[in-house]
Design a protein around this motif. Structure first.
Motif, PDB file in Angstrom:
ATOM      1  N   ALA A  46      90.555 144.116 -14.999  1.00  0.00           N
ATOM      2  CA  ALA A  46      90.487 142.792 -15.603  1.00  0.00           C
ATOM      3  C   ALA A  46      89.146 142.580 -16.293  1.00  0.00           C
ATOM      4  O   ALA A  46      89.068 142.002 -17.386  1.00  0.00           O
ATOM      5  N   PHE A  47      88.087 143.083 -15.643  1.00  0.00           N
ATOM      6  CA  PHE A  47      86.763 142.959 -16.254  1.00  0.00           C
ATOM      7  C   PHE A  47      86.627 143.845 -17.485  1.00  0.00           C
ATOM      8  O   PHE A  47      85.942 143.487 -18.441  1.00  0.00           O
ATOM      9  N   VAL A  48      87.265 144.996 -17.467  1.00  0.00           N
ATOM     10  CA  VAL A  48      87.260 145.863 -18.651  1.00  0.00           C
ATOM     11  C   VAL A  48      87.935 145.143 -19.816  1.00  0.00           C
ATOM     12  O   VAL A  48      87.449 145.164 -20.955  1.00  0.00           O
ATOM     13  N   LEU A  49      89.076 144.477 -19.509  1.00  0.00           N
ATOM     14  CA  LEU A  49      89.770 143.715 -20.547  1.00  0.00           C
ATOM     15  C   LEU A  49      88.895 142.559 -21.037  1.00  0.00           C
ATOM     16  O   LEU A  49      88.810 142.295 -22.251  1.00  0.00           O
ATOM     17  N   LEU A  50      88.226 141.877 -20.097  1.00  0.00           N
ATOM     18  CA  LEU A  50      87.322 140.796 -20.467  1.00  0.00           C
ATOM     19  C   LEU A  50      86.183 141.333 -21.334  1.00  0.00           C
ATOM     20  O   LEU A  50      85.745 140.674 -22.290  1.00  0.00           O
ATOM     21  N   GLY A  51      85.730 142.551 -21.008  1.00  0.00           N
ATOM     22  CA  GLY A  51      84.685 143.180 -21.808  1.00  0.00           C
ATOM     23  C   GLY A  51      85.138 143.417 -23.230  1.00  0.00           C
ATOM     24  O   GLY A  51      84.371 143.222 -24.183  1.00  0.00           O
ATOM     25  N   ALA A  52      86.383 143.843 -23.386  1.00  0.00           N
ATOM     26  CA  ALA A  52      86.925 144.074 -24.731  1.00  0.00           C
ATOM     27  C   ALA A  52      86.968 142.770 -25.527  1.00  0.00           C
ATOM     28  O   ALA A  52      86.617 142.736 -26.718  1.00  0.00           O
ATOM     29  N   VAL A  53      87.384 141.693 -24.844  1.00  0.00           N
ATOM     30  CA  VAL A  53      87.407 140.376 -25.502  1.00  0.00           C
ATOM     31  C   VAL A  53      85.981 139.959 -25.873  1.00  0.00           C
ATOM     32  O   VAL A  53      85.741 139.397 -26.960  1.00  0.00           O
ATOM     33  N   THR A  54      85.041 140.248 -24.988  1.00  0.00           N
ATOM     34  CA  THR A  54      83.637 139.907 -25.247  1.00  0.00           C
ATOM     35  C   THR A  54      83.112 140.649 -26.465  1.00  0.00           C
ATOM     36  O   THR A  54      82.390 140.085 -27.297  1.00  0.00           O
ATOM     37  N   VAL A  55      83.462 141.932 -26.595  1.00  0.00           N
ATOM     38  CA  VAL A  55      83.032 142.721 -27.757  1.00  0.00           C
ATOM     39  C   VAL A  55      83.570 142.115 -29.048  1.00  0.00           C
ATOM     40  O   VAL A  55      82.844 142.004 -30.048  1.00  0.00           O
TER      41      VAL A  55
END
Length: 541
Positions: A46-55
């Protein structure tokens, strides 16, 4: 025993406590990263996905590419830590509050910075290019152009200090001071005695210093000590043990305003190394300008804006604005100004060169802040580089550049314009110097010439071009000055003071050693590697 007491004092000092608290917060972020990674694959995903959104969010921000890269790398490499840190820092309300207050105050002072259309028309007739930069500065953040002001250039801190003392002694109504660094030193103590005396005489004295001083240079509550002396005082953004972008935005300005008629600005802070009374990094080379005339109004309003924001206000009373701007000039008679000028000429200075006071030409005082849409300090530098025909001569203590500034320097040199930069030979910050060295060879390849000041450290922030335009101020050629700090400067056109600036550059160049491709090749590979690695976080340095 004495050594033990010293160690204990350092260990339990406010500075140490703040550093430990900040490190603990970073530790919590790292610990959370490892804990989440091991605790649950779903949570980590979930955090990896959030990281992608952050990028995606970072890529779409209105920000410099170097800052985007500096955030994207940790978000992608260490998704949980990088993402949480980015969200935590950028959601802090401090920067938004400051921006809102600044915007409101800017709207209040705008009517007092109306552009004189006759001056603009005169400038247009002399140079369409100069009218262009004047229009930009006025529309970017309400910085009008002034004609006929008197100016003086100081090639060294000692000369400026002598004139500061003389001008402070003449103060009759008010003294406003805004400085990045203040230390308990001969320089500051000398000034402080005059400030106390003037305050006792009924002169209004305000002193604002950057809160970074509270870490090691001044006691945490030093402003309270000044208040007891009759001096109104406030630190700007004192350092607190909380990770935030707000605390990363320092007040790097150096401004002294006397009676609304005289202002000093430039690179010189209030510490003994700036006047070479102590030796920290060899001979300290710094510069400043004094301006007398209506242009002081712009600096006065810059000061008042920061003063009220530091006080936590979001408004300036209209009567206060009028008192320190409009009424100053309504009550000023021409013969009083002539008397001041004559007295200035008779001041016993170090040499004849230091006595020069030039009138005529144009000057645009300007400020820059990290919250506005424009990078004003950077655009002024790029404009000088792009319009130069014969030469651009630069003095700067730091050289940490983004792609746009590199392109401007490259374009300038490739057009056959003599583009020369003077840097320190003895740096004050080794990491900044190692970073600067990574740009040397690249700039040399483009035709930019680089020299290092062998006697010591250059702290000057000077651009001068074609004997006709230039600027002196507080703005370094690094990310902190161009993006993160509150800064100020004076842009000058067609004023004889520029000849003094250029002459000083030539004299300084005689004490420099040229950097060549061969000397770059011989530079230690280990140091160069460290510098290249530091480029990953260059926007934060």
């Amino acid at each position: 025993m004495r050594r033990l007491r010293l160690m204990l004092r350092i260990a339990f000092s406010r500075t140490a406590i703040i550093v430990v608290a900040l490190l603990l917060q970073l530790f919590v972020f790292f610990a959370s990263f490892y804990w989440l990674k091991d605790y649950s694959t779903v949570v980590y995903a979930a955090f990896v996905l959030l990281g992608a959104v952050t990028v995606v969010h970072i890529l779409n921000e209105e920000n410099n590419a170097s800052f985007k890269i500096a955030w994207i790398i940790p978000v992608l490499v260490i998704p949980v830590f990088g993402t949480v840190l980015y969200i935590y820092i950028n959601l802090q309300p401090g920067t938004k509050r400051i921006h809102k207050k600044l915007t409101k105050i800017e709207d209040e002072i705008r009517p007092y910075l109306a552009q004189n259309e006759e001056t603009v028309q005169e400038l247009q007739e002399q140079s369409a290019g100069e009218k262009g930069i004047a229009d930009y500065l006025y529309h970017a953040d309400n910085y009008p152009v002034y004609a006929g002001c008197k100016m003086k250039y100081y090639p060294i801190g000692e000369a400026k200090f002598a004139d500061m003392i003389e001008q402070l002694k003449r103060a009759e109504h008010f003294i406003f001071m805004e400085y990045f660094i203040v230390t308990k030193s001969y320089m500051w103590n000398t000034i402080l005695e005059i400030l106390k005396e003037k305050a006792a005489q009924g002169v209004e004295v305000r002193m604002m210093y950057d809160g970074m001083c509270s870490l090691a240079l001044l006691p945490y509550g030093y402003y309270k000590d000044l208040e007891k002396m009759g001096i109104q005082s406030i630190p700007f953004s004192q350092i607190r043990p909380v990770l935030s972008t707000y605390q990363n935005n320092r007040d790097h300005r150096k401004i002294l305003i006397i009676d609304g008629k005289t202002v000093f600005t430039g690179g010189i802070n209030l510490a003994d190394e700036y006047i070479n009374r102590i030796d920290r990094f060899g001979h300290w080379k710094d510069t400043a300008v004094m301006i007398q005339g209506e242009a002081v109004k712009s600096f006065t309003l810059l000061f008042l804006k920061m003063w009220h924001v530091a006080k936590g206000k979001d408004s300036i009373p209209q009567e206060e604005i009028r008192k320190y701007t409009v009424e100053v000039w309504e009550n000023t008679q021409a013969d009083e100004m002539r008397t001041d000028m004559e007295s200035m000429r008779n001041t016993d200075m170090q040499n004849t060169q230091d006595k020069k006071l030039h009138a005529g030409g144009y000057v645009i005082p300007y400020g820059d802040d990290p919250y506005g849409d424009e990078r004003i300090g950077k655009q002024v530098y790029i404009d000088i580089l792009n319009r130069a025909r014969k030469y651009v001569h630069i003095m700067t203590p730091y050289l940490i550049l983004d792609d746009e500034m590199i392109t401007a320097l490259r374009y300038c040199a490739k057009r056959g314009v003599e583009t020369v930069i003077i840097m320190p030979h003895i740096p004050d910050k080794i990491y900044a110097y190692l970073l600067a060295r990574t740009y040397y060879k690249q700039l040399l390849k483009y035709g930019v010439k680089i020299y290092e000041y062998t006697p010591g450290f250059v702290h000057a922030k000077v651009f001068v071009s074609d004997d006709i335009r230039g600027c002196v101020g507080t703005i370094n050629l690094d990310f902190r000055s161009l993006y993160l700090h509150f800064e100020c400067g004076a842009y000058m056109y067609s004023n004889d003071v520029l000849h003094d600036v250029e002459q000083d550059f030539k004299e300084t160049l005689k004490q420099c050693q040229e950097i060549t491709k061969e000397s770059c090749d011989k530079y230690p590979k280990g140091k160069m590697l460290v510098g290249k690695m530091l480029r990953l976080i260059a926007p934060l340095m």
